[in-house]
Every structure is written in structure tokens, then in C-alpha cells.
Scaffold this motif. Structure first.
Motif, PDB file in Angstrom:
ATOM      1  N   LYS A 277      -2.769  12.994  14.817  1.00 32.63           N
ATOM      2  CA  LYS A 277      -4.157  13.405  14.576  1.00 32.63           C
ATOM      3  C   LYS A 277      -4.960  12.387  13.764  1.00 32.63           C
ATOM      4  O   LYS A 277      -6.174  12.396  13.777  1.00 32.63           O
ATOM      5  N   TRP A 278      -4.276  11.483  13.091  1.00 38.93           N
ATOM      6  CA  TRP A 278      -4.997  10.423  12.358  1.00 38.93           C
ATOM      7  C   TRP A 278      -5.135   9.146  13.181  1.00 38.93           C
ATOM      8  O   TRP A 278      -5.691   8.178  12.747  1.00 38.93           O
TER       9      TRP A 278
ATOM     10  N   GLU B 248      -9.849   3.962  15.224  1.00 41.00           N
ATOM     11  CA  GLU B 248      -9.641   4.204  13.792  1.00 41.00           C
ATOM     12  C   GLU B 248      -8.629   3.207  13.247  1.00 41.00           C
ATOM     13  O   GLU B 248      -7.661   2.860  13.922  1.00 41.00           O
ATOM     14  N   SER B 249      -8.864   2.752  12.021  1.00 38.00           N
ATOM     15  CA  SER B 249      -7.939   1.781  11.416  1.00 38.00           C
ATOM     16  C   SER B 249      -7.123   2.445  10.319  1.00 38.00           C
ATOM     17  O   SER B 249      -7.668   3.120   9.448  1.00 38.00           O
TER      18      SER B 249
ATOM     19  N   ILE C  31     -11.331   6.372   1.074  1.00 37.77           N
ATOM     20  CA  ILE C  31     -10.748   6.612   2.394  1.00 37.77           C
ATOM     21  C   ILE C  31      -9.791   7.802   2.364  1.00 37.77           C
ATOM     22  O   ILE C  31      -9.336   8.215   1.298  1.00 37.77           O
ATOM     23  N   GLU C  32      -9.507   8.307   3.553  1.00 38.26           N
ATOM     24  CA  GLU C  32      -8.564   9.418   3.669  1.00 38.26           C
ATOM     25  C   GLU C  32      -7.155   8.931   3.363  1.00 38.26           C
ATOM     26  O   GLU C  32      -6.858   7.747   3.594  1.00 38.26           O
ATOM     27  N   PHE C  33      -6.287   9.807   2.895  1.00 38.51           N
ATOM     28  CA  PHE C  33      -4.892   9.394   2.729  1.00 38.51           C
ATOM     29  C   PHE C  33      -3.942  10.518   3.130  1.00 38.51           C
ATOM     30  O   PHE C  33      -4.278  11.689   3.042  1.00 38.51           O
TER      31      PHE C  33
ATOM     32  N   ASP D  58      -9.733   3.253   7.608  1.00 40.34           N
ATOM     33  CA  ASP D  58     -10.178   4.643   7.586  1.00 40.34           C
ATOM     34  C   ASP D  58      -9.174   5.546   6.882  1.00 40.34           C
ATOM     35  O   ASP D  58      -9.546   6.464   6.172  1.00 40.34           O
ATOM     36  N   THR D  59      -7.889   5.287   7.122  1.00 38.90           N
ATOM     37  CA  THR D  59      -6.854   6.153   6.549  1.00 38.90           C
ATOM     38  C   THR D  59      -5.689   5.345   5.995  1.00 38.90           C
ATOM     39  O   THR D  59      -5.195   4.436   6.657  1.00 38.90           O
TER      40      THR D  59
END
Ligand code: GDP
Ligand code: MG
Ligand code: ZN
Length: 349
Positions: free
Chosen positions: A187-188, A193-194, A140-142, A111-112
């Protein structure tokens, strides 16, 4: 072996994976997540048990794609033989370092991406741009995590430089050894969440992992294997359950991140340049000395950064060249395969 039992959800199982299972598979197979990869074998967890699978030259069992850490496999409910690899929600991959033309999956179903660099001479804008391309391409988010802020005279200077890479990406200055300092990353780290830590060797990835794990020590439930003796080693890739319930993957330091099939990622990471190229008079403009070149005009007017332009052109040609090399290799393999009347599809490499 693993002292903790997890539900599939606690290992990051989501509806998008369950939806891929037929009724028969729901009844007779077992989903398992790849929690560790090493040369020659990988370890999967069903939440209740861990299993060691050998990787043959062609992959694992009859799977026609190489699984990597974070992947979900479907195992036969009785024999535990891997049946298939579930379609990934995201994949981070690169060209294998070395001479051989080969792809190397880094991590799947992420995910991040935590892009880790240090506030010292290791910090390199050109290199960091590679990770940003990868994240954009994988969709994906970074987050950029700049470690060793405690050792730098002026850590803000590194943050300012990193800001040139992307206007809005989160940039966190941390002392990876300090619990309070890394709390800003929480928060991440939502449950299920992975996340994956990527960066050069020595930047503090494993330190971050350990500090985040320490945050709520009693609730810590890292997946540990017998041969780890409780230590987190990074000779292998490994997935760890964090106190918050997030899943964090540690990858050994990456020396060379050669992009493959990442054009869309490069365009997104360098959008200010990619958009300008569409205004060039010639569609095949090389942006060197053609008339009507929008890039040259923007450079003259100081609207784009020459370093970024050079890296953009370099990464674009690299990813295109690597893609060509891989497709040629596939073509060669499939024609020689036909000659040998081999019907089985094979993993590249
Ligand atoms: N002072 C300080 N040392 C750090 C920091 N991050 C990592 N280190 C040290 O840097 C070295 C390499 O860290 P490590 O986590 O093994 O890096 P990795 O190769 O990215 O996993 C270790 O000695 C750490 O203690 C930090 O933010 N501040
Ligand atoms: Mg490490
Ligand atoms: Zn041009």
C-alpha cells in the motif's frame, strides 16, 4: 547499462518539480534523477539514458549543494553539464560519521521512510527513535518494518515494544525473504512514489528490496548499472523501479545516525514530553531539580517513561550541538574565504 526506458513520471517526476522550470529551461534543459551515488561519482537518469557525473570537492560542476540519491538535477540539453539542483520536497540528512564536522545528505525527494529493524538483539528503541525524528523533521510518512519475524519466538513482543514509540505508526512484522509476507507493504508502493529503506546493516533491507522486486518478476524493471552485474549491491546508494511503479532506494547500513538541525523532528517524535516542558515553571528548566518542573512531576506520577525522557534530552542536545558546530564551521569558512577573495559559495565540507 540500463535496458529500460522510463518517462520522467515513472522516475518520480512531479508537478512541484516541473513548476520550478523557466520557459527557457523547459526548452533547453533536461531533468535527470540521481539514481546512484558512490564515492567520487554519481549516476543520473533522464529516463532514456544514464550519465556518470564526477563529484569534485565542491560538489558536482558548479552546483553549490551536494546532490544525493533521489535528487533531481537540471542538465544542459546539449552538453549535459549539470546546471542546478531542483528544490527538494524532502531531505533526509545526518552528520557525517567520523571526526570531521560535516553534513551528509542521505536521500532526497522521498515520500515514505521504511524504518527497518529486526526481531532480535539488533532491535533498539533509542536507535529507532532517531529515525522517527528524522522522518518527522523531513515531513514524510514512516512505516516500521520489523524483519526476521520468522526467526523470533514471539515477534509480537517486538511489535508491542515498538508501539511505545508512536501510537499510530504502521508496524509491520515480516519475513523479508517471503513474498506473501512482504505484500503487506504494497500500500505504500504506489506508482511514482519514492521510498527509502533505512536501518542497521544486516536487518534485511536488500532482502526486502529483492523480494518486493520478485513479487511480479516479469514486470520487474530495476535500474541496473553495468558494474552491478545484475546484483543489488549496497556499497552505494541506489534507486530501483519496483514492479508497482514505486521507486525504492536502498542505502548501506547506517551505523550512526547523528541528528543535525532536527529540533522540530525531536519535538514531534517526543510530543508527550515536549508538550509537558512548556508547563515547567522556568523556561530554561533543565528538568533535574528545579521547583515547578512538570517533567519531574510527570515522572513521579509515572506518566512518562524515563528511557524516553533520557533519549529526548540526549537527542535534543545532540542536534543543537551539531547545528552549532556546523554554523561555526560555515562562519570560519566564509571569513577565511573572504580573506582569499573567493567569491564562490561552497558546499559544507
Ligand atoms: N530468516 C530471515 N532472514 C532474513 C530476513 N531478512 C534478512 N534476512 C537475512 O539476513 C541477512 C542480511 O540481509 P540483508 O538484506 O543483506 O541486510 P541489509 O544489510 O539490511 O541489506 C541475509 O542473510 C538475509 O537472508 C528475514 O526476515 N528472515
Ligand atoms: Mg544491504
Ligand atoms: Zn522541567
Amino acid at each position: 547499462m540500463n535496458q529500460n526506458e522510463y518517462s520522467l513520471a515513472e522516475l518520480g517526476w512531479k508537478d512541484s518539480f516541473r513548476d520550478q522550470l523557466s520557459a527557457d529551461e523547459q526548452a533547453n534543459s533536461l531533468p535527470a534523477r540521481v539514481i546512484k551515488t558512490h564515492k567520487g561519482h554519481l549516476v543520473v537518469s533522464t529516463g532514456k539514458n544514464e550519465h556518470l557525473l564526477q563529484i569534485a570537492e565542491t560538489g558536482v560542476g558548479s552546483l553549490n549543494e551536494q546532490p544525493t540519491v533521489g535528487d533531481w538535477l537540471l542538465l544542459d540539453g546539449e552538453s549535459l553539464v549539470p546546471l542546478r539542483l531542483l528544490t527538494r520536497t524532502s531531505l533526509l540528512q545526518r552528520m557525517s560519521p567520523g571526526q570531521e564536522v560535516k553534513l551528509q545528505p542521505i536521500a532526497a525527494n522521498i515520500d515514505t521512510l521504511l524504518i527497518v529493524s529486526s526481531c532480535n538483539t539488533e532491535f533498539n528503541l533509542n536507535r529507532l527513535e532517531r529515525y522517527i525524528c528524522l522522518a518527522f523533521d523531513a515531513g514524510i510518512e514512516f512505516v516500521m518494518v520489523l524483519t526476521k519475524a520468522d526467526l523470533a519466538d514471539d515477534p509480537e513482543e517486538f511489535k508491542t515494544k515498538a508501539r511505545q514509540l508512536h501510537e499510530t505508526m504502521p508496524i509491520m512484522l515480516v519475513d523479508a525473504k517471503d513474498k506473501d509476507s512482504v505484500d503487506c507493504l504494497q500500500k505504500w508502493f504506489s506508482k511514482g512514489e519514492s521510498l527509502v529503506l533505512l536501518g542497521s546493516s544486516g536487518v534485511g533491507k536488500t532482502t526486502l528490496l529483492n523480494t518486493i522486486n520478485e513479487t511480479e518478476k516479469n514486470k520487474t524493471a530495476a535500474i541496473r548499472l553495468a558494474d552491478d552485474k545484475g546484483r543489488h549491491t549496497t556499497t552505494t546508494r541506489s534507486l530501483h523501479v519496483m514492479p508497482s511503479g514505486a521507486l525504492l532506494i536502498d542505502v548501506p547500513g547506517i551505523r550512526e545516525l547523528q541528528l543535525h538541525d532536527c529540533e522540530a523532528g525531536v519535538y514531534s517524535a517526543f510530543s508527550e514530553i515536549a508538550e509537558l516542558t512548556e508547563e515547567c515553571k522556568f523556561t530554561d528548566c533543565s528538568h533535574t531539580n528545579e521547583p515547578g518542573c512538570a517533567i519531574k512531576k510527570a515522572l513521579d506520577e509515572d506518566r512518562i517513561d524515563i528511557r524516553r525522557l533520557k533519549n529526548y534530552l540526549k537527542l535534543l542536545s545532540e542536534t543543537q550541538q551539531n547545528k552549532e558546530n556546523i554554523s561555526e564551521k560555515i562562519k570560519r569558512k566564509s571569513s577565511s574565504g573572504k580573506k582569499k577573495k573567493q567569491a564562490k559559495s561552497k558546499w559544507i565540507g
